[in-house]
Design an enzyme around this catalytic site. Structure first.
Site, mmCIF file in Angstrom:
data_model
loop_
_atom_site.group_PDB
_atom_site.id
_atom_site.type_symbol
_atom_site.label_atom_id
_atom_site.label_comp_id
_atom_site.label_asym_id
_atom_site.label_seq_id
_atom_site.Cartn_x
_atom_site.Cartn_y
_atom_site.Cartn_z
ATOM 1 N N LEU A 416 10.431 49.592 51.194
ATOM 2 C CA LEU A 416 10.146 48.240 50.718
ATOM 3 C C LEU A 416 11.403 47.389 50.834
ATOM 4 O O LEU A 416 12.502 47.832 50.473
ATOM 5 C CB LEU A 416 9.680 48.267 49.266
ATOM 6 C CG LEU A 416 8.299 48.869 48.982
ATOM 7 C CD1 LEU A 416 7.979 48.734 47.489
ATOM 8 C CD2 LEU A 416 7.215 48.207 49.812
ATOM 9 N N LYS A 417 11.243 46.183 51.365
ATOM 10 C CA LYS A 417 12.370 45.242 51.454
ATOM 11 C C LYS A 417 12.267 44.289 50.260
ATOM 12 O O LYS A 417 11.474 43.358 50.252
ATOM 13 C CB LYS A 417 12.313 44.464 52.777
ATOM 14 C CG LYS A 417 13.558 43.638 53.043
ATOM 15 C CD LYS A 417 13.476 42.935 54.386
ATOM 16 C CE LYS A 417 14.810 42.291 54.733
ATOM 17 N NZ LYS A 417 15.315 41.375 53.707
ATOM 18 N N TYR A 418 13.079 44.575 49.250
ATOM 19 C CA TYR A 418 12.984 43.835 47.998
ATOM 20 C C TYR A 418 13.545 42.422 48.131
ATOM 21 O O TYR A 418 14.460 42.169 48.922
ATOM 22 C CB TYR A 418 13.733 44.584 46.893
ATOM 23 C CG TYR A 418 13.117 45.926 46.563
ATOM 24 C CD1 TYR A 418 12.059 46.038 45.678
ATOM 25 C CD2 TYR A 418 13.592 47.092 47.161
ATOM 26 C CE1 TYR A 418 11.492 47.263 45.385
ATOM 27 C CE2 TYR A 418 13.036 48.330 46.875
ATOM 28 C CZ TYR A 418 11.979 48.406 45.988
ATOM 29 O OH TYR A 418 11.415 49.613 45.707
#
Length: 815
Positions: A416-418
């Site tokens: 996941l790319k926060y």
């Protein structure tokens, strides 16, 4: 009848002028022996001698006490310096000539052997660089300059590099000049000009350096002042940065006035530009590193030992004949000598740049070069806790199909790319066993005091009896709901104060999501594949939810490995699009080779894909799949605002539209499009405050003071490039107005962006990390291959209207 100004005075001084000159000379003549300050407090700026302190034992440090100190070597006594003819004018040769044929002695023969380098030589270098756009000429000028300085007075090399690179200290050391209006007041004080006359000069010339040069050109001093030295100018900048508290403004102004009074000719111009931190020269970091490496290739070792990276003395001697070989000398021999040195240049440049991206500290690099030359550089300068390395960057992709096509069947992890702030976290135990933590931003600024809750969390996680003794970790800091741990937006995170936050004053809770480990307990890990680094991260640092309120949480990024199958990756992608994340990061787990087809040569080749941590590289082993690409809502790019026009109608009191730029291959910013959508009224008001066009503004001007290519764009105002905006666009198009990526897609025209819409300000990015012309060209080519281009050329004359209306303040109002 108005009083005569100083620059209108006749050549023969009258009583009034003599009195004024006496006051100036009295002001300038500070004691020659500095007063020692107590050990507990820094030296007072009152006793800073602008051409270098006499006592070399108390040279002040630039760095804070809690981090590694990165101050220049002690400045030698100014009394040792003298010209071979007292107060004689120095004459310097052209520095843009071929570095292989440049005569170092032609410059240094004018100076006393072993004496500090005069600042006039550095001003001559900056003038040479500012007068050309040729990258070769710029590199030659910097190489020749640094070679002269290194050979004549090694202690002047570090200050010279800082002054040439328009910096005072490494980016992670919080050193700021903070001069503001002090510069214009100082120019007015020493020149005798009225504020109105100074304003007229600025309106005509448009550059503070040119204004200072013109204002001082007719000022005469009866008593000649000692020449400015490179070491002295740099020490004065450090003295300015140390002025704090009550009376700091006056102290800074006094130091600036001393510098300007002692300066002559071009020194004045570049001193003023240095003080405003806008040199207006085309020398970026990579050029400085190239010049530094070449200078040491051409410099023989001081101990006379043979070196594999330095040009041998015999080869250096033959270099003298390269420019005009004798008739008896065969051309192949000349070419062979040149090829040998160019090969050494390439090896040295690769080494210095590789060391710098892992350890971006000029002080340590230059100290190692002066001690053992290029050969020992990599051994002496390596990863160090407390000194941030440059982060690995991801390459943008548009779909999972493209990801699988690039990586083929090699295993990868989808993370996941926060939507938070990238943070490089360093920890090391002190002698008492307590963990000392430093936190650095994506562009290496120290933000430890912004996150006391993160510091406290790591100290709680890694107690005195357990945990790592030293580490460097890559992570994302994200705003969280303190009760549930649910993710919040980047806008929530941006509401935190930027520095000097007390633990009890934290109002926005955060979590640290770790995704890489580059150093652990004295061992460098960046050469290991990502699979091994991730395993060490997960085993050494466990998830942590503190019982104490107000402390950050710790976790690992949520991920899904490709071994679970494509269906699992697609489900994970859907989860990313439905959550408060930016998308996915795709990371190769193991180093490998992939087959790549060369369409022009109609054949395939095997290309290595390393899964190592690659500082400052946008690698194909890290692929960025943003939500904007996945959902088909348009492409998102990071750009720099560089100018604007006066608005029309309701927006007449604001700047609108805004001119945005990307970065060319040589580091220069190139205007690419206008943006006028996605802004709220509150944002426009904040923009006007940040870029107000007045006499004392350091962020906006009617003249293009900060360099850049503008092509056919002619804005009403030019902005100092320092912000990064994320912008979503509908399409990339050929443009007759923009010069961005010209020559990469079309030889006659550049590329532009259709319907750009502001998303947010990227406070976690510096202007060096924005989109490049090469990346824009690749986006255009991929777009054309899919047949997505459905618009005409961007003529640069879009109407000043919002295409799809405004967006909520929480999404667009970064002020």
């Amino acid at each position: 009848m108005p009083a005569k100004r100083a620059h209108d005075a006749p050549t023969t001084p009258n009583k009034r002028q003599k009195g004024k000159q006496a006051r100036i000379d009295t002001f300038f003549s500070s004691p020659r022996t500095p007063v020692r300050a107590p050990a507990a407090s820094p030296p007072s700026p009152e006793v800073i001698i602008i051409d270098g302190p006499d006592d070399t034992t108390d040279s002040p440090k630039a760095g804070p006490s809690t981090a590694p100190s990165h101050a220049p070597p002690p400045a030698p006594s100014s009394r040792t310096f003298s010209l071979k003819s007292s107060h004689a004018a120095l004459s310097y040769p052209s520095l843009t000539t071929d570095a292989l044929t440049f005569d170092v002695l032609q410059v240094s023969a004018q100076w006393t052997p072993g004496a500090p380098v005069p600042y006039s030589f550095l001003a001559h270098t900056l003038k040479s660089v500012s007068e050309t756009r040729s990258r070769i000429a710029i590199t030659n000028a910097l190489t020749n300059c640094l070679r002269v300085v290194a050979q004549h007075h090694p202690a002047s090399l570090l200050p010279a590099v800082y002054l040439l690179s328009n910096t005072v200290a490494p980016s992670y050391v919080p050193v700021e000049l903070g001069l503001g209006a002090s510069i214009s007041k100082s120019i007015q004080q020493i020149s005798g000009l009225s504020s109105g006359a100074l304003r007229d000069l600025y309106n005509n010339l448009g550059d503070v350096g040119d204004v200072a040069f013109a204002a001082k050109s007719k000022v005469r001093t009866l008593i000649p002042h000692p020449p400015l030295l490179v070491t002295g100018v740099y020490q004065s900048l450090l003295a300015i940065s140390r002025c704090k508290g009550q009376g700091a403004v006056k102290e800074k102004q006094k130091i600036v006035e001393k510098l300007l009074i002692a300066s002559k000719d071009e020194e004045t111009r570049f001193l003023a530009r240095t003080l405003t931190q806008n040199l207006r020269v085309g020398a970026v970091r990579t050029t400085i590193l190239t010049a530094l490496s070449r200078a040491f290739v051409l410099t023989s070792r001081s101990d006379g030992r043979q070196s594999g990276m330095h040009a041998p003395a015999v080869l250096l001697a033959s270099v003298k004949t390269l420019a005009s070989p004798s008739k008896s000398q065969k051309k192949p021999a000349v070419d062979d000598a040149r090829e040998q040195i160019i090969e050494l240049f390439d090896r040295a440049e690769g080494l210095v740049k590789q060391v710098y991206v892992r350890h971006p500290c000029y002080e340590d690099i230059i100290a190692a070069l002066l001690k053992d030359g290029l050969d020992g550089l990599e051994q002496h300068v390596s990863l160090a806790v407390g000194i941030p390395l440059m982060p690995t960057l991801g390459s943008p992709t548009r779909s999972l199909d493209e990801v699988f096509n690039i990586l083929q069947d090699h295993p990868f992890a989808a993370e996941l790319k926060y939507d938070g702030q990238r943070a490089q976290i360093h920890g090391q135990r002190n002698d008492e066993g307590r963990l000392v933590v430093h936190i650095f931003s994506r562009h290496l600024e120290n933000m430890t005091t912004k996150y006391p809750d993160v510091v406290h969390m790591f100290q709680s996680m890694c107690g005195e009896a357990t945990g790592a003794s030293s580490f460097i970790m890559d992570s994302e800091i994200v705003a969280l709901d303190p009760s549930t741990g649910a993710l919040k937006t980047f806008q929530e995170l941006s509401n935190r104060a930027r520095k000097d936050v007390q633990l009890g004053d934290v109002r926005v809770a955060v979590g640290v999501f770790a995704f890489d480990l580059m150093y652990l307990d004295g061992q460098e890990l960046i050469g290991l594949p990502f699979r091994e680094r991730r395993a060490m991260l997960n085993s050494q640092f466990l998830a942590f939810v503190p019982e104490e309120k107000g402390i950050a949480r710790f976790s690992h990024v949520e991920c899904c490995d490709s071994q679970l199958g494509r269906d699992a990756i697609e489900e994970f992608m859907v989860k990313a699009t439905e959550s408060r994340c930016e998308g996915l990061m795709i990371k190769l787990l193991d180093s490998c080779e992939v087959e790549e087809r060369d369409a022009k040569k109609a054949k395939t080749r095997r290309k290595p894909f390393p899964a190592t941590y690659e500082p400052d590289k946008r690698t194909a082993a890290w692929l960025k799949l943003k939500k904007d690409y996945i959902t088909g809502l348009g492409d998102s790019f990071d750009l720099v605002p560089v100018g604007a026009w006066h608005g029309n109608g309701r927006k007449a009191k604001w700047w609108s539209p805004i001119l945005l730029a990307l970065r060319a291959a040589d580091g220069e910013l190139v205007a690419v499009c206008k943006c006028m959508s996605g802004f709220t009224d509150a944002f426009y008001k904040g923009l006007n405050d940040r870029y107000s066009l007045n006499d004392e503004s350091t962020t906006s001007s009617r003249q293009p003071l900060w360099g850049g290519e503008f092509g056919g764009f002619k804005p009403d105002v030019y902005f100092r490039p320092h912000e990064v905006w994320e912008v979503r666009v509908a399409d990339v198009t050929i443009s007759p107005v923009s010069l961005a990526a010209k020559g990469l897609v079309s030889q006659a025209r550049g590329l532009s962006l259709r319907f750009p819409r502001y998303i947010k300000t990227r406070e976690d990015k510096g202007i060096e990390q924005v989109m490049t012309a090469g990346e824009l060209a690749r986006v255009y080519e991929q777009q054309e291959a899919r047949g997505r281009h459905d618009g005409g050329n961007d003529e640069g004359d879009l109407l000043d209207v919002d295409i799809d209306g405004s967006v909520p303040a929480s999404e667009s109002d970064s002020t």
